[in-house]
Design a protein around this motif. Structure first.
Motif, PDB file in Angstrom:
ATOM      1  N   ILE A  85       0.832  -1.202   0.000  1.00 23.01           N
ATOM      2  CA  ILE A  85       0.000   0.000   0.000  1.00 23.01           C
ATOM      3  C   ILE A  85       0.869   1.255   0.000  1.00 23.01           C
ATOM      4  O   ILE A  85       0.626   2.209  -0.749  1.00 23.01           O
ATOM      5  N   ASP A  86       1.890   1.250   0.836  1.00 21.97           N
ATOM      6  CA  ASP A  86       2.758   2.425   0.920  1.00 21.97           C
ATOM      7  C   ASP A  86       3.563   2.639  -0.352  1.00 21.97           C
ATOM      8  O   ASP A  86       4.062   3.736  -0.605  1.00 21.97           O
ATOM      9  N   ALA A  87       3.704   1.582  -1.156  1.00 14.87           N
ATOM     10  CA  ALA A  87       4.493   1.689  -2.380  1.00 14.87           C
ATOM     11  C   ALA A  87       3.727   2.323  -3.532  1.00 14.87           C
ATOM     12  O   ALA A  87       4.326   2.626  -4.573  1.00 14.87           O
ATOM     13  N   VAL A  88       2.411   2.542  -3.376  1.00 20.99           N
ATOM     14  CA  VAL A  88       1.622   3.058  -4.507  1.00 20.99           C
ATOM     15  C   VAL A  88       1.545   4.583  -4.529  1.00 20.99           C
ATOM     16  O   VAL A  88       0.869   5.152  -5.375  1.00 20.99           O
ATOM     17  N   GLY A  89       2.213   5.249  -3.607  1.00 19.50           N
ATOM     18  CA  GLY A  89       2.251   6.713  -3.640  1.00 19.50           C
ATOM     19  C   GLY A  89       0.958   7.357  -3.199  1.00 19.50           C
ATOM     20  O   GLY A  89       0.296   8.040  -3.994  1.00 19.50           O
ATOM     21  N   LEU A  90       0.606   7.166  -1.933  1.00 23.08           N
ATOM     22  CA  LEU A  90      -0.671   7.685  -1.439  1.00 23.08           C
ATOM     23  C   LEU A  90      -0.714   9.209  -1.382  1.00 23.08           C
ATOM     24  O   LEU A  90      -1.799   9.792  -1.329  1.00 23.08           O
ATOM     25  N   ASP A  91       0.426   9.855  -1.386  1.00 19.97           N
ATOM     26  CA  ASP A  91       0.455  11.318  -1.333  1.00 19.97           C
ATOM     27  C   ASP A  91       0.531  11.949  -2.721  1.00 19.97           C
ATOM     28  O   ASP A  91       0.637  13.176  -2.837  1.00 19.97           O
ATOM     29  N   GLU A  92       0.471  11.136  -3.751  1.00 18.21           N
ATOM     30  CA  GLU A  92       0.613  11.633  -5.118  1.00 18.21           C
ATOM     31  C   GLU A  92      -0.738  11.669  -5.825  1.00 18.21           C
ATOM     32  O   GLU A  92      -1.540  10.751  -5.712  1.00 18.21           O
ATOM     33  N   VAL A  96      -8.768  10.605  -4.496  1.00 18.74           N
ATOM     34  CA  VAL A  96      -9.623   9.471  -4.874  1.00 18.74           C
ATOM     35  C   VAL A  96      -8.824   8.456  -5.682  1.00 18.74           C
ATOM     36  O   VAL A  96      -8.950   7.239  -5.482  1.00 18.74           O
ATOM     37  N   ASP A  97      -7.982   8.933  -6.589  1.00 15.91           N
ATOM     38  CA  ASP A  97      -7.127   8.014  -7.345  1.00 15.91           C
ATOM     39  C   ASP A  97      -6.222   7.235  -6.397  1.00 15.91           C
ATOM     40  O   ASP A  97      -6.033   6.025  -6.553  1.00 15.91           O
ATOM     41  N   ALA A  98      -5.653   7.950  -5.431  1.00 11.24           N
ATOM     42  CA  ALA A  98      -4.753   7.294  -4.471  1.00 11.24           C
ATOM     43  C   ALA A  98      -5.509   6.254  -3.648  1.00 11.24           C
ATOM     44  O   ALA A  98      -4.993   5.168  -3.373  1.00 11.24           O
ATOM     45  N   LEU A  99      -6.732   6.586  -3.254  1.00 14.60           N
ATOM     46  CA  LEU A  99      -7.528   5.636  -2.468  1.00 14.60           C
ATOM     47  C   LEU A  99      -7.833   4.384  -3.285  1.00 14.60           C
ATOM     48  O   LEU A  99      -7.777   3.262  -2.769  1.00 14.60           O
ATOM     49  N   LEU A 100      -8.132   4.562  -4.559  1.00 10.55           N
ATOM     50  CA  LEU A 100      -8.403   3.402  -5.405  1.00 10.55           C
ATOM     51  C   LEU A 100      -7.141   2.563  -5.631  1.00 10.55           C
ATOM     52  O   LEU A 100      -7.213   1.348  -5.756  1.00 10.55           O
ATOM     53  N   ARG A 101      -5.992   3.235  -5.665  1.00 12.24           N
ATOM     54  CA  ARG A 101      -4.735   2.478  -5.756  1.00 12.24           C
ATOM     55  C   ARG A 101      -4.520   1.663  -4.481  1.00 12.24           C
ATOM     56  O   ARG A 101      -4.020   0.543  -4.527  1.00 12.24           O
ATOM     57  N   LEU A 191     -16.601  -2.884  -6.035  1.00 11.08           N
ATOM     58  CA  LEU A 191     -16.086  -2.123  -4.895  1.00 11.08           C
ATOM     59  C   LEU A 191     -15.595  -0.751  -5.333  1.00 11.08           C
ATOM     60  O   LEU A 191     -15.878   0.262  -4.674  1.00 11.08           O
ATOM     61  N   ARG A 192     -14.885  -0.685  -6.429  1.00 13.27           N
ATOM     62  CA  ARG A 192     -14.364   0.600  -6.904  1.00 13.27           C
ATOM     63  C   ARG A 192     -15.507   1.568  -7.214  1.00 13.27           C
ATOM     64  O   ARG A 192     -15.471   2.740  -6.809  1.00 13.27           O
ATOM     65  N   VAL A 193     -16.518   1.091  -7.925  1.00 10.51           N
ATOM     66  CA  VAL A 193     -17.657   1.956  -8.261  1.00 10.51           C
ATOM     67  C   VAL A 193     -18.390   2.393  -6.991  1.00 10.51           C
ATOM     68  O   VAL A 193     -18.755   3.564  -6.832  1.00 10.51           O
ATOM     69  N   SER A 194     -18.578   1.465  -6.065  1.00  6.46           N
ATOM     70  CA  SER A 194     -19.282   1.778  -4.824  1.00  6.46           C
ATOM     71  C   SER A 194     -18.527   2.809  -3.996  1.00  6.46           C
ATOM     72  O   SER A 194     -19.127   3.710  -3.389  1.00  6.46           O
ATOM     73  N   LEU A 195     -17.203   2.701  -3.971  1.00 11.52           N
ATOM     74  CA  LEU A 195     -16.408   3.648  -3.192  1.00 11.52           C
ATOM     75  C   LEU A 195     -16.484   5.053  -3.770  1.00 11.52           C
ATOM     76  O   LEU A 195     -16.588   6.037  -3.033  1.00 11.52           O
ATOM     77  N   VAL A 196     -16.421   5.133  -5.091  1.00 13.55           N
ATOM     78  CA  VAL A 196     -16.526   6.451  -5.728  1.00 13.55           C
ATOM     79  C   VAL A 196     -17.858   7.110  -5.371  1.00 13.55           C
ATOM     80  O   VAL A 196     -17.923   8.298  -5.050  1.00 13.55           O
ATOM     81  N   ARG A 197     -18.933   6.337  -5.400  1.00 16.26           N
ATOM     82  CA  ARG A 197     -20.250   6.879  -5.058  1.00 16.26           C
ATOM     83  C   ARG A 197     -20.340   7.226  -3.576  1.00 16.26           C
ATOM     84  O   ARG A 197     -20.894   8.263  -3.197  1.00 16.26           O
ATOM     85  N   LEU A 198     -19.793   6.372  -2.732  1.00 11.67           N
ATOM     86  CA  LEU A 198     -19.802   6.633  -1.295  1.00 11.67           C
ATOM     87  C   LEU A 198     -19.090   7.943  -0.969  1.00 11.67           C
ATOM     88  O   LEU A 198     -19.568   8.726  -0.139  1.00 11.67           O
ATOM     89  N   LEU A 199     -17.984   8.191  -1.636  1.00  8.32           N
ATOM     90  CA  LEU A 199     -17.177   9.369  -1.339  1.00  8.32           C
ATOM     91  C   LEU A 199     -17.731  10.635  -1.983  1.00  8.32           C
ATOM     92  O   LEU A 199     -17.199  11.727  -1.763  1.00  8.32           O
ATOM     93  N   GLY A 200     -18.784  10.487  -2.761  1.00  7.60           N
ATOM     94  CA  GLY A 200     -19.377  11.658  -3.385  1.00  7.60           C
ATOM     95  C   GLY A 200     -18.546  12.207  -4.527  1.00  7.60           C
ATOM     96  O   GLY A 200     -18.581  13.402  -4.808  1.00  7.60           O
TER      97      GLY A 200
END
Length: 207
Positions: A85-92, A96-101, A191-200
């Motif tokens: 998880i830490d290797a995917v660049g959560l601060d970059e 929302v893109d980072a969360l999906l990564r 899950l990806r679609v649901s998360l995007v909708r959940l996060l508005g």
């Protein structure tokens, strides 16, 4: 595991060898358990000992019960998942893109270690399981707050609630796969679609 000490009069080098041998056998047991329990969740301690090339007594010397061994396997996998998880660049990039990564990295771990989807409810200590989730929850909280500050994520819901909901959706997707009602690919897409909708973040199109 209790510390192995040199016996009185035993050379220090002999004590070090004993400790190194014990560590090698402990690692062999953990390696074998990780692989075998992924293939056969009901594998016995005897089967794990045979796969590790050690005696049953050696397994119990390191892991007093099957529950303790299972927890050690999950701890190892959890540490590997957190590193991924830490290797995917959560601060970059957009939050929302980072969360999906983050979600994608987590699901790659599930695919690599199907044992995680086969653990029956109650097999692990709930308090310890909560502790395993805390590092991921902390990262989710950081991402959601960043997304809310940037206007990417709905500001009308508390960040802590969104973290809880994201984790719950992840568990729901895992349960669908574990029960055979959905394939891993279908559950990940849902899950990806649901998360995007959940996060508005309706204007966000998950790739």
């Amino acid at each position: 595991m209790s510390e192995i000490r040199s016996s009185p009069g035993e050379p220090a080098s002999a004590g070090r060898r004993r400790r190194a041998d014990a560590e090698r056998s402990r690692t062999a047991v953990l390696d074998a358990a990780t692989k075998l329990l992924g293939e056969r969740p009901d594998a016995s301690m005897d089967a794990i000992a045979a796969a590790a090339g050690v005696t049953r007594q050696t397994v119990y010397a390191h892991y007093p019960s099957r529950e303790v061994l299972l927890a050690a396997v999950v701890d190892r996998i959890s540490a590997e998942a957190l590193a991924a998880i830490d290797a995917v660049g959560l601060d970059e990039g957009p939050a929302v893109d980072a969360l999906l990564r983050l979600v994608e990295a987590s699901w790659q771990t599930f695919e690599r270690y199907p044992l995680l989807l086969r653990i029956a409810p109650g097999e692990l200590d709930p308090s310890a399981d909560h502790e395993r989730h805390e590092p991921v929850a902390d990262r989710l909280l950081r991402l959601i707050r960043r997304g809310q500050r940037a206007g990417e994520i709905d500001r009308g819901l508390r960040p802590a609630w969104l973290v809880t909901a994201v984790i719950a959706l992840g568990h729901a997707a895992g349960e669908e796969v574990r029960s055979g009602r959905m394939s891993a690919r279908a559950a990940t897409a849902a899950l990806r679609v649901s998360l995007v909708r959940l996060l508005g973040a309706q204007d966000h199109s998950p790739r």
